[in-house]
Structures are given as structure tokens and as C-alpha cells.
Design an enzyme around this catalytic site. Structure first.
Site, mmCIF file in Angstrom:
data_model
loop_
_atom_site.group_PDB
_atom_site.id
_atom_site.type_symbol
_atom_site.label_atom_id
_atom_site.label_comp_id
_atom_site.label_asym_id
_atom_site.label_seq_id
_atom_site.Cartn_x
_atom_site.Cartn_y
_atom_site.Cartn_z
ATOM 1 N N ASP A 1 0.863 -1.188 0.000
ATOM 2 C CA ASP A 1 0.000 0.000 0.000
ATOM 3 C C ASP A 1 0.896 1.235 0.000
ATOM 4 O OD1 ASP A 1 -1.997 2.061 0.741
ATOM 5 O OD2 ASP A 1 -3.268 0.342 1.228
ATOM 6 N N GLN B 1 -6.784 -5.228 -4.149
ATOM 7 C CA GLN B 1 -7.783 -4.245 -3.731
ATOM 8 C C GLN B 1 -7.331 -2.811 -3.995
ATOM 9 O OE1 GLN B 1 -10.761 -5.473 -2.565
ATOM 10 N NE2 GLN B 1 -9.830 -7.470 -2.959
ATOM 11 N N TYR C 1 -14.032 6.729 -13.741
ATOM 12 C CA TYR C 1 -13.825 5.589 -12.839
ATOM 13 C C TYR C 1 -14.432 4.321 -13.434
ATOM 14 C CZ TYR C 1 -14.428 2.469 -8.859
ATOM 15 O OH TYR C 1 -14.426 1.360 -8.038
#
Length: 338
Positions: A50, A95, A164
Site C-alpha cells: 500500500d 484491492q 472511474y
């Protein structure tokens, strides 16, 4: 260390201690909940990648000292970082992404770089990693675009309504091509408005439920964009974790697959306000503003395919999940005051 309300039901039958998992975006909302599940059930190793641009170190801080947990601060837009992150892993839960329709409208370039270039980097890294058995990635209900058909069924999509939505549709196209060209099969989970603990209510692009909960806790009126009859298939985060675990451990994958991940239900924004009144025991009314650009008016998923193929069943219906997350936000805000 673990949320006492969640993950009492095991969604796996295999011994997780035998496997190593990479969660990209693992400091984010859904990613950190997947991390919590895996650690609670003694996964052999859980590695998080991340860059903390959209995730929060606080979501994983309590796991840092665990011997089977590892955190890599890095960006999926860098291919070498992706390659290092997948080394030795058995399963990859991808994710990492920049969510939010409004954010993509304001800054389509960064959404494209993260959600398309970053996704392609991860696909490439995982395809070339000899140990990886499966990659499951976060797809989106936004892929249904302007289709007015309800419920939404896999294979019947419209045209995207936002940058998006374009990025998430492209993810599915790339994953399908990788399946056909390289024989590397992945699973995409089309999330329908996931909500729950660890979803940040203070982010400028926060989703509607954390914003509404915060207003009720602070005794202020939330603003509804439009007339309030806009409806969504709101899905509590433990349902999303269940789907991810079942998909990661699915052994019968023969091609790229996409599944709706939802409850198969609809709740309007006006109905949500009434539920929050009951949960909070406060008579707070919403104020109404203009419709939001790029939004779909109504959304409801068919969950027939995911139930049939992955044995998925949403354990948490909307109001039950709403009560849990409202209490969580309330406790978090009390902790900040202390």
C-alpha cells in the site's frame, strides 16, 4: 486486536496456515478487513502492499508486530514493486485502486494511472510469479453504466458513465485477455456499494454511509444529492470479505470470471435516513441538493451466479450492518475526543 462484531463465521475449509497471501491496498477499507480475517484465522503469511495515499496506516498498525504479517509501502504504478510484492505468495487479493466517481471526474489522469496501469502491472507480475495460484481483484458495479435493467446480471452491461467506470471496465477486459492469451485466470468481484468499519468518514470522497453516520452522531443534517429515491444494493463489508475468501480458494477456475458481489436488494437514501433515525434514536432530517454527475439512479444486483459458483451467501443484511457500522463510528469519534 480484532473487531468483536465480525468474522465469527469461517468462510474457508482449507488450513490457511499453509498459505501466503498478498493484499494490495491492504491498508484501505476493504483490504484491511480481508487482512483482519486472514490473520484471525492464522494465515501462514499476510503481506500488505500500500502506498498509503488512499489507505491508512492506522488500519493495520495493530498487526505490525505479528510474526506472520508484513507491510511494504509501495505503489502499484511501479512494476518492479509489484514483482517484489508477489514473490513467494500463493494468493493475491488486488484491492488497490482509486475509488470514487467524483474523484475520477476531477482527476481522470490519476484514476487511469492507478486503476489501469497499476492493475496491468499487477496482472503482469502475478502472471510471471511461479507460486501464485489465484488472483482476485476488486471490480465494480459501475461497469454496468447506463444499463437500466434490474437486477444487474453479469454479461449485460451498458456504457460507462464516469472515468472511474471506464477504468474498472478496462480491468475486466485486461483480465479476460490475460486468461485467453496467457492461460492465467483471475476472478473479478463487482462490488456494490460496500460499507462497514474502517471506511473513513473524513475523506473528501467518502461514501454516503460514513458521511450520513457522522452527521447523525454530530446531530447535523446530512445532504442527499437528488430526491432521495436513488437506491443502491448496499453491501456490508463482511459479505465482501466472504466473497474474496471463497474466490481466492476456488479450485475450479478454467477461465476469467466476474461475479456480482452484493446482497441482491435495494435501499433508497430516504429509507436509510429512516433507519438511522431508529438506530440513533434521533429525529434528524436530511436536506436535499442537486443530483451528482456520473451517478446511476438505481442499482440492484443479481447474486445468482456467485451463490451458485462460489457458495456465497450474504450473512449481513443492510440494517444489521448499518447498526454495526454506526456504533463503530460512534466509538471511533469518542476515542478521538479522549
Amino acid at each position: 486486536m480484532y473487531n468483536k462484531e465480525l468474522y465469527h463465521i469461517p468462510y474457508h475449509t482449507k488450513d490457511l496456515s499453509s498459505y501466503k497471501f498478498l493484499i494490495t491496498g491492504g491498508a484501505g477499507f476493504i483490504g484491511s478487513n480481508i487482512v483482519e480475517y486472514l490473520l484471525r484465522y492464522n494465515a501462514g503469511q499476510v503481506r500488505v502492499l500500500d502506498n498509503l495515499s488512499n489507505g491508512y496506516y492506522s488500519n493495520i498498525e495493530k498487526f505490525i508486530e505479528l510474526p506472520n504479517f508484513e507491510f511494504i509501502k509501495g505503489d502499484i504504478r511501479d512494476l518492479e514493486t509489484c514483482k517484489k510484492a508477489v514473490e513467494g505468495m500463493d494468493f493475491v487479493s488486488h484491492q488497490a485502486a482509486l475509488g470514487s466517481v467524483p474523484r475520477s471526474i476531477v482527476d481522470p489522469i490519476t484514476s487511469n494511472e492507478t486503476n489501469i496501469s497499476g492493475f496491468l502491472n499487477m496482472l503482469t507480475a502475478v502472471k510471471d510469479a511461479p507460486n501464485v495460484k489465484r488472483m482476485v481483484y476488486a471490480a465494480s458495479s459501475s461497469t454496468y453504466g447506463d444499463s437500466k435493467e434490474l437486477p444487474k446480471v453479469e454479461g449485460v452491461e451498458g456504457k460507462p458513465l464516469s472515468p472511474y467506470a471506464v477504468t474498472k471496465a478496462v480491468n475486466e477486459l485486461y483480465a479476460d485477455v490475460f486468461s485467453k492469451v496467457y492461460g492465467f485466470h483471475t476472478i473479478g468481484l463487482r462490488y456494490f456499494n460496500v460499507f462497514g468499519p474502517k471506511q473513513n468518514a473524513n475523506n473528501p470522497y467518502a461514501a454516503v454511509i460514513p458521511i450520513f453516520c457522522k452527521h447523525f452522531i454530530e446531530n447535523t443534517s446530512p445532504t442527499i444529492n437528488g430526491d432521495g429515491i436513488t437506491s443502491r444494493d448496499f453491501t456490508f463489508v463482511e459479505n465482501a470479505v466472504q466473497a474474496n475468501i471463497r474466490a481466492l480458494l476456488y479450485d475450479k477456475l478454467e477461465k476469467h470470471e466476474v461475479f456480482n458481489m452484493a446482497c441482491g436488494d435495494q435501499v433508497s437514501l430516504n429509507e436509510m435516513i429512516e433507519m438511522l433515525k431508529r438506530i440513533s434514536n434521533k429525529d434528524i432530517n436530511a436536506v436535499y441538493g442537486p443530483e451528482r454527475a456520473g451517478d446511476v439512479k438505481h442499482s440492484k444486483a443479481s447474486i445468482e451466479k456467485i451463490s451458485r459458483e462460489l457458495n456465497y451467501y450474504p450473512e449481513f443484511k443492510f440494517e444489521k450492518g448499518l447498526k454495526i457500522v454506526f456504533d463503530w463510528y460512534q466509538n471511533e469519534m469518542l476515542e478521538q475526543i479522549k
